[in-house]
Design a protein around this motif. Structure first.
Motif, PDB file in Angstrom:
ATOM      1  N   THR A   9     -29.284   1.701  16.809  1.00 34.71           N
ATOM      2  CA  THR A   9     -27.989   1.716  17.483  1.00 34.71           C
ATOM      3  C   THR A   9     -26.912   1.068  16.633  1.00 34.71           C
ATOM      4  OG1 THR A   9     -29.196   1.500  19.557  1.00 34.71           O
ATOM      5  CG2 THR A   9     -26.833   1.135  19.647  1.00 34.71           C
ATOM      6  N   LEU A  10     -27.262   0.012  15.941  1.00 30.69           N
ATOM      7  CA  LEU A  10     -26.295  -0.685  15.102  1.00 30.69           C
ATOM      8  C   LEU A  10     -25.782   0.223  13.982  1.00 30.69           C
ATOM      9  CD1 LEU A  10     -24.995  -3.462  14.586  1.00 30.69           C
ATOM     10  CD2 LEU A  10     -26.867  -3.918  13.012  1.00 30.69           C
ATOM     11  N   ARG A  11     -26.706   0.924  13.327  1.00 33.71           N
ATOM     12  CA  ARG A  11     -26.317   1.811  12.233  1.00 33.71           C
ATOM     13  C   ARG A  11     -25.536   3.017  12.767  1.00 33.71           C
ATOM     14  NH1 ARG A  11     -29.994   2.902   7.153  1.00 33.71           N
ATOM     15  NH2 ARG A  11     -29.819   0.667   7.247  1.00 33.71           N
ATOM     16  N   GLN A  12     -25.935   3.524  13.928  1.00 29.53           N
ATOM     17  CA  GLN A  12     -25.191   4.639  14.521  1.00 29.53           C
ATOM     18  C   GLN A  12     -23.761   4.226  14.846  1.00 29.53           C
ATOM     19  OE1 GLN A  12     -27.476   5.813  17.890  1.00 29.53           O
ATOM     20  NE2 GLN A  12     -28.798   7.185  16.723  1.00 29.53           N
ATOM     21  N   ASN A  13     -23.583   3.033  15.395  1.00 34.57           N
ATOM     22  CA  ASN A  13     -22.246   2.538  15.704  1.00 34.57           C
ATOM     23  C   ASN A  13     -21.427   2.327  14.440  1.00 34.57           C
ATOM     24  OD1 ASN A  13     -22.704   2.620  18.423  1.00 34.57           O
ATOM     25  ND2 ASN A  13     -23.300   0.481  18.560  1.00 34.57           N
ATOM     26  N   PHE A  14     -22.094   1.863  13.378  1.00 32.28           N
ATOM     27  CA  PHE A  14     -21.404   1.689  12.099  1.00 32.28           C
ATOM     28  C   PHE A  14     -20.858   3.017  11.598  1.00 32.28           C
ATOM     29  CE2 PHE A  14     -21.841   2.223   7.497  1.00 32.28           C
ATOM     30  CZ  PHE A  14     -20.854   1.371   7.074  1.00 32.28           C
ATOM     31  N   TRP A  15     -21.697   4.056  11.576  1.00 30.16           N
ATOM     32  CA  TRP A  15     -21.259   5.353  11.067  1.00 30.16           C
ATOM     33  C   TRP A  15     -20.205   5.976  11.969  1.00 30.16           C
ATOM     34  CZ3 TRP A  15     -21.514   6.365   6.331  1.00 30.16           C
ATOM     35  CH2 TRP A  15     -22.567   5.928   5.559  1.00 30.16           C
ATOM     36  N   LYS A  16     -20.314   5.745  13.270  1.00 32.73           N
ATOM     37  CA  LYS A  16     -19.315   6.257  14.197  1.00 32.73           C
ATOM     38  C   LYS A  16     -17.952   5.601  13.924  1.00 32.73           C
ATOM     39  CE  LYS A  16     -18.457   6.081  19.146  1.00 32.73           C
ATOM     40  NZ  LYS A  16     -19.045   5.661  20.404  1.00 32.73           N
ATOM     41  N   GLU A  17     -17.967   4.284  13.710  1.00 29.22           N
ATOM     42  CA  GLU A  17     -16.733   3.563  13.420  1.00 29.22           C
ATOM     43  C   GLU A  17     -16.135   3.995  12.076  1.00 29.22           C
ATOM     44  OE1 GLU A  17     -15.594  -1.014  12.479  1.00 29.22           O
ATOM     45  OE2 GLU A  17     -16.984  -0.644  14.126  1.00 29.22           O
ATOM     46  N   GLU A  18     -16.985   4.190  11.072  1.00 31.44           N
ATOM     47  CA  GLU A  18     -16.501   4.650   9.763  1.00 31.44           C
ATOM     48  C   GLU A  18     -15.872   6.039   9.870  1.00 31.44           C
ATOM     49  OE1 GLU A  18     -16.396   3.440   6.459  1.00 31.44           O
ATOM     50  OE2 GLU A  18     -16.540   1.604   7.617  1.00 31.44           O
ATOM     51  N   LEU A  20     -14.492   7.441  12.539  1.00 30.46           N
ATOM     52  CA  LEU A  20     -13.229   7.356  13.263  1.00 30.46           C
ATOM     53  C   LEU A  20     -12.133   6.722  12.416  1.00 30.46           C
ATOM     54  CD1 LEU A  20     -14.483   6.359  16.815  1.00 30.46           C
ATOM     55  CD2 LEU A  20     -13.582   8.561  16.065  1.00 30.46           C
ATOM     56  N   ARG A  21     -12.512   5.717  11.597  1.00 31.94           N
ATOM     57  CA  ARG A  21     -11.524   5.067  10.733  1.00 31.94           C
ATOM     58  C   ARG A  21     -10.998   6.049   9.681  1.00 31.94           C
ATOM     59  NH1 ARG A  21     -11.402   2.134   5.999  1.00 31.94           N
ATOM     60  NH2 ARG A  21     -13.623   2.374   5.715  1.00 31.94           N
ATOM     61  N   GLU A  22     -11.902   6.815   9.087  1.00 34.17           N
ATOM     62  CA  GLU A  22     -11.485   7.808   8.091  1.00 34.17           C
ATOM     63  C   GLU A  22     -10.614   8.885   8.739  1.00 34.17           C
ATOM     64  OE1 GLU A  22     -12.860  10.109   4.281  1.00 34.17           O
ATOM     65  OE2 GLU A  22     -13.674   8.218   4.942  1.00 34.17           O
ATOM     66  N   LYS A  23     -10.964   9.287   9.942  1.00 30.00           N
ATOM     67  CA  LYS A  23     -10.174  10.291  10.650  1.00 30.00           C
ATOM     68  C   LYS A  23      -8.766   9.761  10.932  1.00 30.00           C
ATOM     69  CE  LYS A  23     -10.586  13.131  14.807  1.00 30.00           C
ATOM     70  NZ  LYS A  23     -11.368  13.345  16.016  1.00 30.00           N
ATOM     71  N   MET A  24      -8.661   8.500  11.325  1.00 29.06           N
ATOM     72  CA  MET A  24      -7.357   7.904  11.592  1.00 29.06           C
ATOM     73  C   MET A  24      -6.537   7.786  10.311  1.00 29.06           C
ATOM     74  SD  MET A  24      -7.040   7.569  14.765  1.00 29.06           S
ATOM     75  CE  MET A  24      -5.533   6.662  14.755  1.00 29.06           C
ATOM     76  N   LEU A  25      -7.194   7.456   9.181  1.00 33.18           N
ATOM     77  CA  LEU A  25      -6.487   7.387   7.902  1.00 33.18           C
ATOM     78  C   LEU A  25      -5.919   8.745   7.513  1.00 33.18           C
ATOM     79  CD1 LEU A  25      -8.690   5.085   5.652  1.00 33.18           C
ATOM     80  CD2 LEU A  25      -6.291   4.790   6.203  1.00 33.18           C
TER      81      LEU A  25
END
Length: 176
Positions: A9-18, A20-25
């Motif tokens: 779950t931790l790694r999945q949340n990390f990749w999800k956050e990455e 979303l951050r790239e999409k926002m950039l």
């Protein structure tokens, strides 16, 4: 690309956050510079269209203007004004003149021009950041000297754990 089997779950949340951050950039970049890029693309597409000249019918030449005018008219440049289609601002004439002084072997000419051009800030050379790496140094301003803070709580004595690799974490090993 291999699929990672140990996705928790931790790694999945990390990749999800990455993601979303790239999409926002990307959305932020498109919001800032999308109109400039689109205008540039339209100008290039218009340049590729064939030029259609108007038909000219034979007419009588216009009468010459009277020679009594004493005010000289402004001379127009032989080159027509072209729309600005580059990612870079034009080079100042003083910097451009460095190209024609001496040879690169003697640290003059192109060598001196490139070293002078390198000293300019990216904001003064480019209209907008071309790559994502430009955003790291874009409009930072002059460098600010920072004082080193000596905080014992933040400092870690060693990279390795004091209790061994497989032992439970000790609160003294963490930097908070």
């Amino acid at each position: 690309m291999l699929r990672q089997v140990n996705m928790d779950t931790l790694r999945q949340n990390f990749w999800k956050e990455e993601y979303l951050r790239e999409k926002m950039l990307r959305c932020e970049w498109h919001r800032k510079y999308g109109s400039v890029v689109k205008a540039k693309q339209k100008a290039k597409a218009a340049a590729r269209l064939p030029l259609k000249l108007p038909t000219v019918s034979p007419k009588a030449p216009p009468p010459p203007p009277p020679a009594s005018q004493a005010v000289p008219s402004k001379t127009t440049s032989p080159l027509p004004e072209t729309p600005f289609q580059s990612e870079m601002y034009p080079v100042p004439p003083t910097t451009r003149a460095l190209l024609y002084e001496g040879i690169s072997h003697d640290h003059q000419g192109r060598y001196h021009y490139l070293n002078t051009r390198k000293l300019d800030l990216p904001e003064t050379r480019y209209l907008f950041p071309i790559t994502t790496n430009f955003t790291y140094g874009w409009q930072l301003g002059p460098p600010v000297k920072q004082e080193l803070v000596s905080c014992k709580m933040c400092r870690i004595e060693s990279f390795f754990r004091k209790n061994g690799a497989f032992a439970l974490l000790d609160p003294r090993d963490l930097a908070l």
